[in-house]
Design a protein around this motif. Structure first.
Motif, PDB file in Angstrom:
ATOM      1  N   MET A 123      20.635  -5.571  53.632  1.00 31.96           N
ATOM      2  CA  MET A 123      19.713  -5.763  52.518  1.00 31.96           C
ATOM      3  C   MET A 123      19.550  -4.443  51.776  1.00 31.96           C
ATOM      4  O   MET A 123      19.209  -3.424  52.352  1.00 31.96           O
ATOM      5  CB  MET A 123      18.347  -6.243  53.017  1.00 31.96           C
ATOM      6  CG  MET A 123      18.377  -7.618  53.630  1.00 31.96           C
ATOM      7  SD  MET A 123      16.729  -8.168  54.189  1.00 31.96           S
ATOM      8  CE  MET A 123      16.475  -7.055  55.566  1.00 31.96           C
ATOM      9  N   THR A 124      19.780  -4.478  50.491  1.00 34.30           N
ATOM     10  CA  THR A 124      19.677  -3.273  49.690  1.00 34.30           C
ATOM     11  C   THR A 124      18.775  -3.527  48.504  1.00 34.30           C
ATOM     12  O   THR A 124      18.548  -4.648  48.086  1.00 34.30           O
ATOM     13  CB  THR A 124      21.049  -2.820  49.195  1.00 34.30           C
ATOM     14  OG1 THR A 124      21.620  -3.844  48.396  1.00 34.30           O
ATOM     15  CG2 THR A 124      21.957  -2.477  50.358  1.00 34.30           C
ATOM     16  N   GLY A 125      18.240  -2.484  47.909  1.00 37.70           N
ATOM     17  CA  GLY A 125      17.400  -2.660  46.731  1.00 37.70           C
ATOM     18  C   GLY A 125      16.811  -1.335  46.306  1.00 37.70           C
ATOM     19  O   GLY A 125      16.820  -0.340  47.021  1.00 37.70           O
ATOM     20  N   SER A 126      16.297  -1.299  45.124  1.00 40.40           N
ATOM     21  CA  SER A 126      15.675  -0.107  44.587  1.00 40.40           C
ATOM     22  C   SER A 126      14.363   0.149  45.308  1.00 40.40           C
ATOM     23  O   SER A 126      13.713  -0.756  45.808  1.00 40.40           O
ATOM     24  CB  SER A 126      15.418  -0.304  43.090  1.00 40.40           C
ATOM     25  OG  SER A 126      14.573   0.708  42.602  1.00 40.40           O
ATOM     26  N   THR A 127      13.974   1.462  45.346  1.00 37.22           N
ATOM     27  CA  THR A 127      12.702   1.809  45.952  1.00 37.22           C
ATOM     28  C   THR A 127      11.583   1.885  44.917  1.00 37.22           C
ATOM     29  O   THR A 127      10.480   2.290  45.233  1.00 37.22           O
ATOM     30  CB  THR A 127      12.812   3.153  46.695  1.00 37.22           C
ATOM     31  OG1 THR A 127      13.260   4.165  45.777  1.00 37.22           O
ATOM     32  CG2 THR A 127      13.807   3.045  47.851  1.00 37.22           C
ATOM     33  N   GLU A 128      11.864   1.500  43.678  1.00 36.57           N
ATOM     34  CA  GLU A 128      10.837   1.484  42.641  1.00 36.57           C
ATOM     35  C   GLU A 128       9.708   0.547  43.057  1.00 36.57           C
ATOM     36  O   GLU A 128       9.934  -0.585  43.489  1.00 36.57           O
ATOM     37  CB  GLU A 128      11.442   1.012  41.327  1.00 36.57           C
ATOM     38  CG  GLU A 128      10.427   0.893  40.189  1.00 36.57           C
ATOM     39  CD  GLU A 128      11.035   0.282  38.947  1.00 36.57           C
ATOM     40  OE1 GLU A 128      10.284   0.012  37.999  1.00 36.57           O
ATOM     41  OE2 GLU A 128      12.272   0.068  38.956  1.00 36.57           O
ATOM     42  N   THR A 129       8.465   1.016  42.932  1.00 34.02           N
ATOM     43  CA  THR A 129       7.321   0.214  43.358  1.00 34.02           C
ATOM     44  C   THR A 129       7.106  -0.954  42.400  1.00 34.02           C
ATOM     45  O   THR A 129       6.961  -0.763  41.196  1.00 34.02           O
ATOM     46  CB  THR A 129       6.045   1.072  43.425  1.00 34.02           C
ATOM     47  OG1 THR A 129       6.237   2.114  44.374  1.00 34.02           O
ATOM     48  CG2 THR A 129       4.856   0.223  43.851  1.00 34.02           C
ATOM     49  N   LEU A 130       7.077  -2.153  42.957  1.00 33.16           N
ATOM     50  CA  LEU A 130       6.824  -3.363  42.181  1.00 33.16           C
ATOM     51  C   LEU A 130       5.375  -3.808  42.332  1.00 33.16           C
ATOM     52  O   LEU A 130       4.717  -4.172  41.355  1.00 33.16           O
ATOM     53  CB  LEU A 130       7.758  -4.486  42.641  1.00 33.16           C
ATOM     54  CG  LEU A 130       7.570  -5.847  41.979  1.00 33.16           C
ATOM     55  CD1 LEU A 130       8.051  -5.792  40.529  1.00 33.16           C
ATOM     56  CD2 LEU A 130       8.313  -6.934  42.749  1.00 33.16           C
ATOM     57  N   LEU A 131       4.882  -3.785  43.569  1.00 31.41           N
ATOM     58  CA  LEU A 131       3.529  -4.231  43.886  1.00 31.41           C
ATOM     59  C   LEU A 131       2.809  -3.124  44.638  1.00 31.41           C
ATOM     60  O   LEU A 131       3.329  -2.588  45.619  1.00 31.41           O
ATOM     61  CB  LEU A 131       3.573  -5.493  44.742  1.00 31.41           C
ATOM     62  CG  LEU A 131       2.225  -6.049  45.233  1.00 31.41           C
ATOM     63  CD1 LEU A 131       1.449  -6.655  44.066  1.00 31.41           C
ATOM     64  CD2 LEU A 131       2.441  -7.095  46.328  1.00 31.41           C
ATOM     65  N   VAL A 149      -7.621  -2.764  52.193  1.00 31.66           N
ATOM     66  CA  VAL A 149      -6.203  -2.927  52.525  1.00 31.66           C
ATOM     67  C   VAL A 149      -5.352  -2.291  51.434  1.00 31.66           C
ATOM     68  O   VAL A 149      -5.549  -2.539  50.246  1.00 31.66           O
ATOM     69  CB  VAL A 149      -5.850  -4.421  52.671  1.00 31.66           C
ATOM     70  CG1 VAL A 149      -4.343  -4.608  52.814  1.00 31.66           C
ATOM     71  CG2 VAL A 149      -6.583  -5.022  53.867  1.00 31.66           C
ATOM     72  N   SER A 150      -4.400  -1.471  51.842  1.00 28.92           N
ATOM     73  CA  SER A 150      -3.467  -0.843  50.906  1.00 28.92           C
ATOM     74  C   SER A 150      -2.036  -1.045  51.400  1.00 28.92           C
ATOM     75  O   SER A 150      -1.758  -0.922  52.597  1.00 28.92           O
ATOM     76  CB  SER A 150      -3.745   0.659  50.770  1.00 28.92           C
ATOM     77  OG  SER A 150      -5.024   0.898  50.221  1.00 28.92           O
ATOM     78  N   LEU A 151      -1.133  -1.360  50.477  1.00 30.52           N
ATOM     79  CA  LEU A 151       0.281  -1.475  50.806  1.00 30.52           C
ATOM     80  C   LEU A 151       1.110  -1.400  49.527  1.00 30.52           C
ATOM     81  O   LEU A 151       0.595  -1.566  48.425  1.00 30.52           O
ATOM     82  CB  LEU A 151       0.580  -2.771  51.579  1.00 30.52           C
ATOM     83  CG  LEU A 151       0.144  -4.113  50.979  1.00 30.52           C
ATOM     84  CD1 LEU A 151       1.126  -4.620  49.932  1.00 30.52           C
ATOM     85  CD2 LEU A 151       0.008  -5.148  52.094  1.00 30.52           C
ATOM     86  N   GLU A 152       2.407  -1.144  49.703  1.00 33.38           N
ATOM     87  CA  GLU A 152       3.340  -1.080  48.584  1.00 33.38           C
ATOM     88  C   GLU A 152       4.565  -1.924  48.890  1.00 33.38           C
ATOM     89  O   GLU A 152       4.964  -2.064  50.048  1.00 33.38           O
ATOM     90  CB  GLU A 152       3.783   0.367  48.312  1.00 33.38           C
ATOM     91  CG  GLU A 152       2.713   1.263  47.745  1.00 33.38           C
ATOM     92  CD  GLU A 152       3.263   2.635  47.390  1.00 33.38           C
ATOM     93  OE1 GLU A 152       4.498   2.835  47.536  1.00 33.38           O
ATOM     94  OE2 GLU A 152       2.478   3.502  46.980  1.00 33.38           O
ATOM     95  N   LEU A 153       5.144  -2.494  47.836  1.00 34.32           N
ATOM     96  CA  LEU A 153       6.374  -3.268  47.952  1.00 34.32           C
ATOM     97  C   LEU A 153       7.308  -2.857  46.833  1.00 34.32           C
ATOM     98  O   LEU A 153       6.930  -2.863  45.657  1.00 34.32           O
ATOM     99  CB  LEU A 153       6.073  -4.770  47.874  1.00 34.32           C
ATOM    100  CG  LEU A 153       7.267  -5.728  47.803  1.00 34.32           C
ATOM    101  CD1 LEU A 153       8.173  -5.557  49.009  1.00 34.32           C
ATOM    102  CD2 LEU A 153       6.776  -7.168  47.702  1.00 34.32           C
ATOM    103  N   GLY A 154       8.537  -2.491  47.191  1.00 33.92           N
ATOM    104  CA  GLY A 154       9.502  -2.044  46.210  1.00 33.92           C
ATOM    105  C   GLY A 154      10.328  -3.176  45.633  1.00 33.92           C
ATOM    106  O   GLY A 154      10.422  -4.269  46.205  1.00 33.92           O
ATOM    107  N   THR A 155      10.963  -2.924  44.505  1.00 35.21           N
ATOM    108  CA  THR A 155      11.827  -3.897  43.855  1.00 35.21           C
ATOM    109  C   THR A 155      13.026  -4.226  44.751  1.00 35.21           C
ATOM    110  O   THR A 155      13.666  -3.342  45.310  1.00 35.21           O
ATOM    111  CB  THR A 155      12.335  -3.340  42.513  1.00 35.21           C
ATOM    112  OG1 THR A 155      11.212  -3.078  41.671  1.00 35.21           O
ATOM    113  CG2 THR A 155      13.264  -4.322  41.828  1.00 35.21           C
ATOM    114  N   GLY A 156      13.306  -5.519  44.894  1.00 36.16           N
ATOM    115  CA  GLY A 156      14.443  -5.959  45.683  1.00 36.16           C
ATOM    116  C   GLY A 156      14.262  -5.828  47.176  1.00 36.16           C
ATOM    117  O   GLY A 156      15.237  -5.908  47.927  1.00 36.16           O
ATOM    118  N   ARG A 157      13.029  -5.677  47.626  1.00 31.09           N
ATOM    119  CA  ARG A 157      12.766  -5.484  49.057  1.00 31.09           C
ATOM    120  C   ARG A 157      11.823  -6.569  49.581  1.00 31.09           C
ATOM    121  O   ARG A 157      11.187  -7.289  48.805  1.00 31.09           O
ATOM    122  CB  ARG A 157      12.175  -4.095  49.323  1.00 31.09           C
ATOM    123  CG  ARG A 157      13.136  -2.973  48.977  1.00 31.09           C
ATOM    124  CD  ARG A 157      12.538  -1.618  49.266  1.00 31.09           C
ATOM    125  NE  ARG A 157      12.335  -1.364  50.687  1.00 31.09           N
ATOM    126  CZ  ARG A 157      13.285  -0.923  51.502  1.00 31.09           C
ATOM    127  NH1 ARG A 157      14.515  -0.716  51.057  1.00 31.09           N
ATOM    128  NH2 ARG A 157      13.023  -0.667  52.772  1.00 31.09           N
TER     129      ARG A 157
END
Length: 290
Positions: free
Chosen positions: A1-9, A34-42
């Motif tokens: 699984m690959t994808g950009s690390t740019e933050t989406l959420l 609650v805090s979290l981050e999700l990157g593009t394509g991840r």
């Protein structure tokens, strides 16, 4: 699984508080900063037992749970307090796949009409919608004659494929997956999980994958956050959290996953009991000198 690390959420110090039932009941705080981050394509796996707050977090992202504090930033824009019209526009980029595909699909509609519905709502022509429906059926590996059939004519796994196709119709950036395979048998679960992975490789879509099962999130997730009592108690890469968990609660979750070997299953059960809060308290009390 690959994808950009740019933050989406980006979820920042999120609180969700429901009012108490009746005048004397205090408010019920479901999520606590609650805090979290999700990157593009991840894929971010959000795991915990019933009542941990994981489903509430997914619902808050979808605008289905009240945000009492903090913020939810999606594609650089705050979405925590949008009105209904703004949410409708956002649906082009943010979709959901629910646990039970049968209840989320209109039983009286043909599959072609179900898949075309979000497209027509966004102004697609009949011809363009029909072509997109054919693409979607191919993407989720359903036969072209599914267009004329109704949900009751499909198996549970096939119905979930229809639900996934509908979520993909507008090519969203993020899909919230709320226990999407828990109602399926193990062999069907594996095929649907592989489908999620295949779609992500083709489309670069991101998933917020809510589940109670660490083995399931291990299969699909780049990163994992573990929730307990409305808080995140552990987070890290999918491999680290699902293979070498540090928090006792995560360790208990891992040990609760079934295995085929009866002896190994019995050993897991004993280990899980040892990690229970009551067992730890009893052990600590025995170690305190009189």
């Amino acid at each position: 699984m690959t994808g950009s690390t740019e933050t989406l959420l980006d979820v920042v110090d999120l609180d969700v508080v429901y009012p108490g039932k009746g005048r004397r009941q205090p408010p019920h705080r479901v999520l606590r900063q609650v805090s979290l981050e999700l990157g593009t394509g991840r894929t971010l796996g959000l795991v915990g037992e019933s009542g941990s707050g994981k489903t509430t977090l997914g619902r808050a992202v979808l605008g289905l749970a009240p945000v009492s504090g903090g913020d939810i930033v999606f594609q650089g824009r705050s979405i925590a307090r949008l009105d209904r019209r703004q949410r409708r526009v956002l649906s082009r980029e943010l979709q959901v796949v629910f646990q039970d595909p049968f209840t989320s699909l209109n039983p009286s509609m043909q599959i072609g009409a179900i898949l075309a519905e979000p497209l027509r709502a966004q102004g697609w022509t009949t011809e363009a919608a029909r072509a997109r429906v054919r693409e979607l059926l191919d993407l989720v590996a359903l036969p072209s004659d599914a267009i004329q059939r109704r949900p009751r004519e499909f198996s549970g796994g096939q119905r979930q494929r229809v639900a996934i196709a509908r979520a993909l119709a507008l090519a969203p950036a993020l899909i919230v997956c709320d226990e999407p395979v828990s109602a399926l048998d193990l062999s069907t679960q594996a095929r649907v999980l592989d489908l999620f992975l295949s779609i992500q490789r083709e489309t670069n879509v991101s998933y917020l994958f809510v589940s109670h099962d660490l083995d399931v999130v291990r299969h699909v997730s780049h990163d994992v956050a573990v929730m307990y009592g409305g808080e995140i108690v552990e987070r890290g890469s999918g491999r680290q959290v699902t293979e070498r968990p540090q928090h006792p609660y995560t360790q208990r979750l891992l040990l609760s996953s079934p295995v085929l070997d009866p002896d190994a299953q019995a050993e897991r059960r004993r280990a899980r009991q040892e990690l229970s809060p009551d067992a730890r308290q009893e052990r600590d009390e025995k170690e305190i000198p009189a």
